[in-house]
Enzyme design. Structure first.
Site, PDB file in Angstrom:
ATOM      1  N   TYR A   1       2.599 -13.095 -15.623  1.00  0.00           N
ATOM      2  CA  TYR A   1       1.686 -12.268 -14.862  1.00  0.00           C
ATOM      3  C   TYR A   1       0.137 -12.644 -14.986  1.00  0.00           C
ATOM      4  O   TYR A   1      -0.457 -13.034 -14.104  1.00  0.00           O
ATOM      5  CB  TYR A   1       1.641 -10.683 -15.343  1.00  0.00           C
ATOM      6  CG  TYR A   1       0.706  -9.645 -14.553  1.00  0.00           C
ATOM      7  CD1 TYR A   1       1.432  -9.401 -13.668  1.00  0.00           C
ATOM      8  CD2 TYR A   1      -0.244  -9.301 -15.367  1.00  0.00           C
ATOM      9  CE1 TYR A   1       0.327  -8.396 -13.082  1.00  0.00           C
ATOM     10  CE2 TYR A   1      -1.268  -8.189 -14.825  1.00  0.00           C
ATOM     11  CZ  TYR A   1      -0.848  -7.911 -13.579  1.00  0.00           C
ATOM     12  OH  TYR A   1      -1.521  -6.707 -12.702  1.00  0.00           O
ATOM     13  N   ALA A   2      -0.127 -13.290 -16.526  1.00  0.00           N
ATOM     14  CA  ALA A   2      -1.697 -13.662 -16.680  1.00  0.00           C
ATOM     15  C   ALA A   2      -1.588 -14.811 -15.881  1.00  0.00           C
ATOM     16  O   ALA A   2      -2.753 -15.347 -15.257  1.00  0.00           O
ATOM     17  CB  ALA A   2      -1.618 -14.084 -18.194  1.00  0.00           C
ATOM     18  N   ALA A   3      -0.767 -15.810 -15.662  1.00  0.00           N
ATOM     19  CA  ALA A   3      -0.664 -17.242 -15.157  1.00  0.00           C
ATOM     20  C   ALA A   3      -1.016 -17.025 -13.564  1.00  0.00           C
ATOM     21  O   ALA A   3      -1.794 -17.440 -12.970  1.00  0.00           O
ATOM     22  CB  ALA A   3       0.483 -18.012 -15.341  1.00  0.00           C
TER      23      ALA A   3
ATOM     24  N   ARG B   1       2.304   2.601  -2.577  1.00  0.00           N
ATOM     25  CA  ARG B   1       1.738   3.325  -3.868  1.00  0.00           C
ATOM     26  C   ARG B   1       0.625   2.986  -4.497  1.00  0.00           C
ATOM     27  O   ARG B   1       0.040   1.638  -4.142  1.00  0.00           O
ATOM     28  CB  ARG B   1       3.169   3.095  -4.907  1.00  0.00           C
ATOM     29  CG  ARG B   1       4.362   3.499  -4.297  1.00  0.00           C
ATOM     30  CD  ARG B   1       5.628   3.133  -5.482  1.00  0.00           C
ATOM     31  NE  ARG B   1       5.999   1.980  -5.277  1.00  0.00           N
ATOM     32  CZ  ARG B   1       6.035   1.035  -6.172  1.00  0.00           C
ATOM     33  NH1 ARG B   1       5.519   1.148  -7.691  1.00  0.00           N
ATOM     34  NH2 ARG B   1       6.506   0.049  -6.277  1.00  0.00           N
TER      35      ARG B   1
ATOM     36  N   SER C   1       7.354  -2.946   0.475  1.00  0.00           N
ATOM     37  CA  SER C   1       8.425  -3.824   0.222  1.00  0.00           C
ATOM     38  C   SER C   1       9.818  -3.097   0.512  1.00  0.00           C
ATOM     39  O   SER C   1      10.557  -3.527   1.166  1.00  0.00           O
ATOM     40  CB  SER C   1       8.289  -4.197  -1.171  1.00  0.00           C
ATOM     41  OG  SER C   1       9.493  -4.789  -1.612  1.00  0.00           O
TER      42      SER C   1
ATOM     43  N   ASN D   1      -3.210  -7.261  -2.259  1.00  0.00           N
ATOM     44  CA  ASN D   1      -3.156  -6.281  -3.293  1.00  0.00           C
ATOM     45  C   ASN D   1      -1.503  -6.420  -3.927  1.00  0.00           C
ATOM     46  O   ASN D   1      -1.361  -6.169  -5.339  1.00  0.00           O
ATOM     47  CB  ASN D   1      -3.392  -4.810  -2.951  1.00  0.00           C
ATOM     48  CG  ASN D   1      -2.788  -3.920  -3.933  1.00  0.00           C
ATOM     49  OD1 ASN D   1      -3.389  -3.717  -4.742  1.00  0.00           O
ATOM     50  ND2 ASN D   1      -1.836  -3.114  -3.477  1.00  0.00           N
TER      51      ASN D   1
ATOM     52  N   SER E   1      -6.665  -9.354 -12.331  1.00  0.00           N
ATOM     53  CA  SER E   1      -6.278  -8.494 -13.294  1.00  0.00           C
ATOM     54  C   SER E   1      -7.281  -8.996 -14.406  1.00  0.00           C
ATOM     55  O   SER E   1      -7.497 -10.261 -14.815  1.00  0.00           O
ATOM     56  CB  SER E   1      -5.225  -8.331 -13.843  1.00  0.00           C
ATOM     57  OG  SER E   1      -4.973  -7.858 -14.908  1.00  0.00           O
TER      58      SER E   1
ATOM     59  N   ALA F   1       0.867  -1.164  -0.164  1.00  0.00           N
ATOM     60  CA  ALA F   1      -0.062  -0.009  -0.044  1.00  0.00           C
ATOM     61  C   ALA F   1       0.875   1.298   0.086  1.00  0.00           C
ATOM     62  O   ALA F   1       0.299   2.175   0.107  1.00  0.00           O
ATOM     63  CB  ALA F   1      -1.044  -0.065   1.125  1.00  0.00           C
TER      64      ALA F   1
ATOM     65  N   LYS G   1      -2.441 -14.278 -12.090  1.00  0.00           N
ATOM     66  CA  LYS G   1      -3.601 -13.655 -12.221  1.00  0.00           C
ATOM     67  C   LYS G   1      -4.940 -14.651 -12.069  1.00  0.00           C
ATOM     68  O   LYS G   1      -5.692 -14.476 -11.540  1.00  0.00           O
ATOM     69  CB  LYS G   1      -3.710 -12.517 -12.935  1.00  0.00           C
ATOM     70  CG  LYS G   1      -2.778 -11.201 -12.399  1.00  0.00           C
ATOM     71  CD  LYS G   1      -2.799 -10.708 -10.991  1.00  0.00           C
ATOM     72  CE  LYS G   1      -2.120  -9.484 -10.584  1.00  0.00           C
ATOM     73  NZ  LYS G   1      -2.203  -9.083  -9.280  1.00  0.00           N
TER      74      LYS G   1
HETATM   75  N1  LIG Z   1      -2.183  -0.920 -12.523  1.00  0.00           N
HETATM   76  C1  LIG Z   1      -2.926  -1.535 -13.236  1.00  0.00           C
HETATM   77  O1  LIG Z   1      -3.345  -1.341 -14.142  1.00  0.00           O
HETATM   78  C2  LIG Z   1      -3.288  -2.929 -12.504  1.00  0.00           C
HETATM   79  C3  LIG Z   1      -4.363  -3.461 -13.373  1.00  0.00           C
HETATM   80  C4  LIG Z   1      -4.683  -4.873 -12.856  1.00  0.00           C
HETATM   81  C5  LIG Z   1      -4.352  -5.521 -11.660  1.00  0.00           C
HETATM   82  N2  LIG Z   1      -3.437  -4.814 -10.915  1.00  0.00           N
HETATM   83  C6  LIG Z   1      -2.824  -5.387  -9.803  1.00  0.00           C
HETATM   84  O2  LIG Z   1      -3.302  -4.382  -8.593  1.00  0.00           O
HETATM   85  C7  LIG Z   1      -2.033  -4.597  -7.795  1.00  0.00           C
HETATM   86  C8  LIG Z   1      -1.586  -3.218  -7.459  1.00  0.00           C
HETATM   87  O3  LIG Z   1      -1.063  -2.504  -8.491  1.00  0.00           O
HETATM   88  P1  LIG Z   1      -0.524  -1.093  -8.822  1.00  0.00           P
HETATM   89  O4  LIG Z   1      -0.611  -0.742 -10.029  1.00  0.00           O
HETATM   90  O5  LIG Z   1      -0.861  -0.333  -7.615  1.00  0.00           O
HETATM   91  O6  LIG Z   1       1.279  -1.453  -8.618  1.00  0.00           O
HETATM   92  P2  LIG Z   1       2.532  -0.684  -7.967  1.00  0.00           P
HETATM   93  O7  LIG Z   1       2.118   0.857  -8.329  1.00  0.00           O
HETATM   94  O8  LIG Z   1       3.550  -0.992  -8.885  1.00  0.00           O
HETATM   95  O9  LIG Z   1       2.571  -0.686  -6.421  1.00  0.00           O
HETATM   96  C9  LIG Z   1       3.027  -2.031  -6.227  1.00  0.00           C
HETATM   97  C10 LIG Z   1       2.962  -2.340  -4.559  1.00  0.00           C
HETATM   98  O10 LIG Z   1       3.114  -3.461  -4.058  1.00  0.00           O
HETATM   99  C11 LIG Z   1       4.358  -3.256  -3.287  1.00  0.00           C
HETATM  100  N3  LIG Z   1       5.151  -4.705  -3.545  1.00  0.00           N
HETATM  101  C12 LIG Z   1       5.584  -5.107  -4.423  1.00  0.00           C
HETATM  102  N4  LIG Z   1       6.183  -6.126  -3.889  1.00  0.00           N
HETATM  103  C13 LIG Z   1       5.970  -6.518  -2.956  1.00  0.00           C
HETATM  104  C14 LIG Z   1       6.430  -7.772  -2.235  1.00  0.00           C
HETATM  105  N5  LIG Z   1       7.090  -8.488  -2.365  1.00  0.00           N
HETATM  106  N6  LIG Z   1       5.915  -7.563  -0.871  1.00  0.00           N
HETATM  107  C15 LIG Z   1       5.047  -6.635  -0.438  1.00  0.00           C
HETATM  108  N7  LIG Z   1       4.855  -5.677  -1.082  1.00  0.00           N
HETATM  109  C16 LIG Z   1       5.152  -5.449  -2.602  1.00  0.00           C
HETATM  110  C17 LIG Z   1       4.876  -2.212  -3.468  1.00  0.00           C
HETATM  111  O11 LIG Z   1       5.813  -1.751  -2.443  1.00  0.00           O
HETATM  112  P3  LIG Z   1       7.173  -0.915  -2.603  1.00  0.00           P
HETATM  113  O12 LIG Z   1       6.600   0.613  -2.726  1.00  0.00           O
HETATM  114  O13 LIG Z   1       7.600  -0.951  -1.272  1.00  0.00           O
HETATM  115  O14 LIG Z   1       7.851  -1.275  -3.780  1.00  0.00           O
HETATM  116  C18 LIG Z   1       3.960  -1.316  -3.882  1.00  0.00           C
HETATM  117  O15 LIG Z   1       3.374  -0.549  -2.649  1.00  0.00           O
HETATM  118  C19 LIG Z   1      -1.039  -5.459  -8.228  1.00  0.00           C
HETATM  119  O16 LIG Z   1      -1.492  -6.804  -7.716  1.00  0.00           O
HETATM  120  C20 LIG Z   1      -1.397  -5.535  -9.697  1.00  0.00           C
HETATM  121  O17 LIG Z   1      -1.129  -6.563 -10.360  1.00  0.00           O
HETATM  122  C21 LIG Z   1      -2.862  -3.580 -11.465  1.00  0.00           C
END
Ligand SMILES: NC(=O)c1ccc[n+]([C@@H]2O[C@H](COP(=O)([O-])OP(=O)(O)OC[C@H]3O[C@@H](n4cnc5c(N)ncnc54)[C@H](OP(=O)(O)O)[C@@H]3O)[C@@H](O)[C@H]2O)c1
Length: 248
Positions: free
Chosen positions: A156-158, A16, A38, A91, A143, A14, A160
């Protein structure tokens, strides 16, 4: 009365993007929020302060969702600090895109570990607390790509798609104890994750969305408020597409 008044939620990833949006909207709706990150220490500390100012209890925890041991440790700390966990939002997620021809074994494994194994880790860790309470709402972030696939994102698709199968199984295993498990499948949401894509790809995504715009973290957060609250008390095992109509 706020929709999540008095509920304790834990949100992974959370610092970002979507997770940060969920944390804020949850606090605005009265939930106490434990959240993980992270590596973004400063962003996490800033969010903790921002949420506390909204009058709820909030605490940041550095924890790697891909680690089974860290998830166990995290849940015992959060249970001690907050005394109960009503809502778990899995998330945290990453991408390491490439065509299969160029995808390394390491990049395949890493995405599966962070996006999918993390959900096993966190759910297994939180299960005991929720079973004792006979109450819980688990929300897992999949997703549209997990539903329809995407060239260059087989890892990623696998991960999700795996989340959907896992969540439906949890709905069947845990439903009798009043623990609900649902999935949100976001479409194209404007965060740092999608900022990595080139403008031509982004334009292509936008043109194919019936609502003709990318979504915001708040669009996803609002669906999480519904699934986390008692308004959705008779809903489990479902995938809610929050995608501007992309999968229509
Ligand atoms: N954006 C989209 O269009 C989209 C679409 C479909 C699904 N999603 C899904 O929604 C979720 C959030 O996406 P987002 O776009 O917000 O991504 P993001 O902006 O890249 O943020 C990712 C968040 O996950 C944390 N993180 C990454 N690896 C981690 C780990 N190993 N342990 C704990 N925390 C971890 C990061 O922490 P740090 O800041 O410390 O690195 C950050 O807070 C993801 O599961 C993504 O696959 C996103």
């Amino acid at each position: 009365m706020k929709l999540l008044e008095g509920k304790n939620a834990i949100i992974t990833g959370a610092s970002r993007g979507i997770g940060r949006g969920i944390a804020k909207v949850f606090a605005e709706n009265g939930a106490n929020v434990a959240f993980t990150y992270s590596s973004s220490v400063e962003a996490a500390e800033e969010l903790e302060q921002e949420l506390t100012k909204l009058g709820v209890k909030a605490k940041a925890y550095k924890s790697n969702a891909a680690s089974f041991e860290e998830a166990q440790d995290l849940i015992s700390k959060v249970t001690e600090d907050f005394s109960s966990i009503d809502i778990l939002i899995n998330n945290a997620g990453i991408t390491k895109d490439n065509l299969l021809m160029r995808m390394s074994e390491e990049d395949f494994d890493k995405v599966i570990e962070v996006n999918l194994k993390s959900i096993f880790n966190m759910t297994k860790a939180v299960q005991r607390t929720m079973l004792k309470q006979r109450y819980g709402s688990i929300i897992n972030m999949s997703s549209v790509v997990g539903v329809k696939g995407n060239a260059g994102q087989s890892n990623y698709a696998a991960s999700k798609a795996g989340i959907i199968g896992f969540s439906k199984s949890m709905a069947l295993e845990l439903g009798s104890r009043n623990i609900r498990t649902n999935v949100i499948a976001p479409g194209f949401i404007e965060t740092e994750m999608t900022a990595k894509l080139d403008e031509k790809t982004v334009q292509g995504w936008r043109e194919n969305i019936p609502l003709k715009r990318g979504g915001s973290p708040e669009d996803i957060a609002n669906a999480c408020v519904f699934l986390g609250s008692d308004l959705s008390g008779y809903i489990t095992g479902q995938v809610i597409n929050v995608d501007g109509g992309m999968l229509t």
